[in-house]
Design an enzyme around this catalytic site. Structure first.
Site, PDB file in Angstrom:
ATOM      1  N   ASP A 142       0.858  -1.182   0.000  1.00  0.00           N
ATOM      2  CA  ASP A 142       0.000   0.000   0.000  1.00  0.00           C
ATOM      3  C   ASP A 142       0.895   1.234   0.000  1.00  0.00           C
ATOM      4  OD1 ASP A 142      -1.774  -2.079   0.481  1.00  0.00           O
ATOM      5  OD2 ASP A 142      -3.039  -0.882   1.828  1.00  0.00           O
ATOM      6  N   LYS A 205      -6.839   3.212  -3.465  1.00  0.00           N
ATOM      7  CA  LYS A 205      -7.291   3.223  -2.071  1.00  0.00           C
ATOM      8  C   LYS A 205      -7.486   4.671  -1.635  1.00  0.00           C
ATOM      9  CE  LYS A 205      -5.271   1.922   2.439  1.00  0.00           C
ATOM     10  NZ  LYS A 205      -4.212   1.168   3.112  1.00  0.00           N
ATOM     11  N   LYS A 241     -10.231   0.096  -2.684  1.00  0.00           N
ATOM     12  CA  LYS A 241     -10.164  -0.111  -1.239  1.00  0.00           C
ATOM     13  C   LYS A 241     -10.447   1.186  -0.493  1.00  0.00           C
ATOM     14  CE  LYS A 241      -6.973  -1.371   2.509  1.00  0.00           C
ATOM     15  NZ  LYS A 241      -5.653  -1.904   2.875  1.00  0.00           N
TER      16      LYS A 241
END
Lengths: 305, 287
Positions: A142, A205, A241
């Protein structure tokens, strides 16, 4: 290698603009679906299987990470037929521990990298950070984008940075955190999504969880639209996400409704949708037990980590 | 042109706000001659669940409020109720009480609040103990609030019953969800307005109106409720409450319907009912 060559910054002058009022009205409709009984139970289980169980704190310890991994594998053993969560998300220094603790399970280990959460460091440090996490065995990375560069209009820099990190990731999946709470407008969110998608993100995300507001339905909607347009243009499916601030089952179900209505059924699984959360898990469990027993539950009877 | 009367909408009292029931349902309340007095919210189990969440959230802070301050706040409720006595007498009369007995009931409710305000910093001394033990320990037991208390107020008296069950639980540091009398609910919601202007933090007292039959089993099974106070004499209902409450070992406290009309209606033991005793073994040097 051909894919590498055609990777270039898209034309950002020609992307759809978003009207906040219109987006809000659309969101309102997602929130009014009535989901009960069996469909609620399967919705809750689906949400549970999409959770990236996360601990990203300065006070994290090896023991806490191990405990979290146990919880990921055994959310609530009193309930039968529960899926496990999708992944455990930790800092790079705990990837090795998480990997070992999750051995033999299908649960992925995700690690934040690239000078998380601010992203304020030089590229080589960020690449080293990523490499370290990948070497430790992270299945998913991430990363955060450089919001400073983005907001000063240096889109090419942001694009190149994502592409460079993607290269270092190798087999590991790359999730690109836009930190929408710092991007100010929905149009900026769309622009940043566009950059991340074309730079090779496997997931986009919303947030680090360290900035308020974190995930909102509005920004998630804009990002889902970007994923849809990217899919229509390239045929490549990218995941989404939302992270931070999704703490109740009710909100999680509303996100799933939105996902279904914007991207459709093919995205309705843990390979294309994740919830970055820590407290959501227990709320999902409490709702599932409530459906099972008929009695409203108390957090007192669910393990914290 | 004749003026149209403006009637009050009686709503619920949850977390320091006055929302309508999420279910959108209501039930009519009539006076003794059959005229419509008001449409009361018919609270659903979801309203109750929401109330528990709010009460739980308010609990830690309310527990930490000093005894002196809790007493002051209870006294403040009494002051505000005294100032609005006439309104409560009117509402009780609408439920069929004579002017005189309505006045008596409102005054008894005010006095009851003052009574429990006085106990605020005293009941601890009455129920806490220093215990003799045969080892070198200083052993003592202190009372602490059980936490979140759900209460079914008696059907009558509408106001005094509500206040007499609410005050002892609240002064003891608990946060409460109270289901008002089904047939005499007007004063319960007006009392919420009194609470609202008396420095009672939002969520400490949550008031629902509706049907006992619909809600009582959910009050008993809810895992996040620590004690259930039931005012009613029906043996079958009591039995069922006891059984349903056993899952989280919820404390159940039963009072008879007419408990509040008698001298026993005010007592520090009613505070004690929603307290739990915690014992500490503190090592000391051997003597």
């Amino acid at each position: 290698m051909v894919a590498q060559l055609i990777k270039m910054l898209p034309d950002l002058h020609n992307i759809p603009l978003f009207d906040a009022t219109g987006v809000n009205e659309r969101i309102d409709r997602f929130c009014k679906r009535s989901i009960k009984k069996n469909s609620k139970a399967s919705g809750l289980k689906l949400a549970l299987s999409m959770v990236d169980l996360t601990t990203l704190e300065g006070k994290d310890t090896e023991a806490k990470v191990r405990q979290l991994c146990y919880k990921a594998m055994h959310p609530h053993d009193l309930l039968k037929d529960l899926p496990s969560v999708a992944a455990v998300c930790v800092y790079p220094s705990y990837v090795g521990i998480a990997k070992k603790a999750l051995e033999g399970s299908a649960i992925q280990v995700a690690s934040v990298a690239t000078a998380f959460p601010s992203g304020q460091s030089k590229l080589s440090v960020k690449l080293d950070d990523t490499r370290f996490a990948v070497d430790q065995g992270a299945d998913e990375i991430d990363m955060v984008i450089s919001r400073g560069a983005f907001l000063s209009g240096n889109y090419q820099y942001v694009f190149d940075e994502i592409a460079a990190v993607k290269e270092v990731c190798g087999k590991a999946h790359l999730k690109v955190i836009l930190e929408t709470g710092e991007l100010d407008t929905l149009d900026n969110v769309r622009k940043a999504s566009e950059i991340a998608l074309y730079a090779g993100a496997d997931f986009i995300k919303t947030s680090t969880g360290k900035i308020q507001p974190a995930a909102t339905m509005q920004v998630t909607y804009v990002m889902l639209q970007a994923i849809k347009d990217y899919y229509l243009a390239t045929g490549k499916m990218v995941g989404m996400k939302p992270a931070g601030g999704i703490s109740t089952s009710k909100i999680a179900l509303q996100y799933l409704v939105m996902l279904n209505e914007v991207l459709g059924e093919r995205w309705m699984n843990k390979h294309y949708f994740r919830f970055g959360a820590s407290s959501l898990l227990n709320d999902l469990l409490m709702q599932l037990v409530k459906l099972d027993t008929g009695a409203y539950q108390s957090p007192d009877y669910f393990s914290k980590d | 042109m004749n003026r149209l009367d403006i009637h009050k909408t009686y709503k619920l009292y949850l977390g320091g706000k006055f929302p309508r029931t999420e279910s959108g349902r209501y039930y009519p309340v009539h006076d003794s001659s059959g005229n419509l007095l008001a449409n009361m919210c018919l609270a659903s189990r979801k309203d109750f669940r929401n109330a528990v969440v709010l009460a739980r959230k308010a609990q830690p802070a309310w527990k930490r409020v000093t005894a002196l301050n809790k007493g002051q706040i209870l006294y403040r409720i009494a002051e505000m109720l005294e100032a609005r006595k006439a309104q409560f007498i009117t509402e009780l009369s609408a439920h069929g009480l004579s002017q005189q007995s309505a006045k008596k009931e409102v005054e008894a409710a005010i006095d009851s609040l003052v009574y429990y305000a006085g106990w605020s910093d005293k009941y601890q001394q009455l129920f806490s103990t220093v215990n003799p033990v045969s080892s070198s320990h200083f052993n003592f037991s202190v009372v602490e609030p059980v936490g979140v208390v759900a209460i079914k107020a008696p059907e009558t008296p509408g106001l005094l019953g509500l206040v007499s069950m609410l005050a002892p639980a609240v002064v003891g540091g608990n946060t409460v969800i109270i289901l008002a009398s089904e047939q005499q609910p007007l004063t319960a919601i007006s009392f919420a307005e009194v609470l609202h202007s008396s420095d009672v933090p939002g969520g400490v007292v949550n008031i629902l109106t509706g049907k006992e039959q619909e809600l009582i089993s959910h009050m008993a099974t809810h895992m996040d409720v620590n004690a259930l106070v039931y005012c009613g004499s029906d043996k079958t209902v009591r039995q069922s409450i006891s059984e349903l409450s056993s899952d989280n070992l919820k404390r159940t406290i039963f009072y008879n319907q007419d408990h509040w009309d008698k001298a026993q209606g005010e007592s520090p033991y009613i505070i004690e009912a929603t307290q739990e005793l915690k014992t500490t073994w503190h090592p000391t040097k051997a003597s």
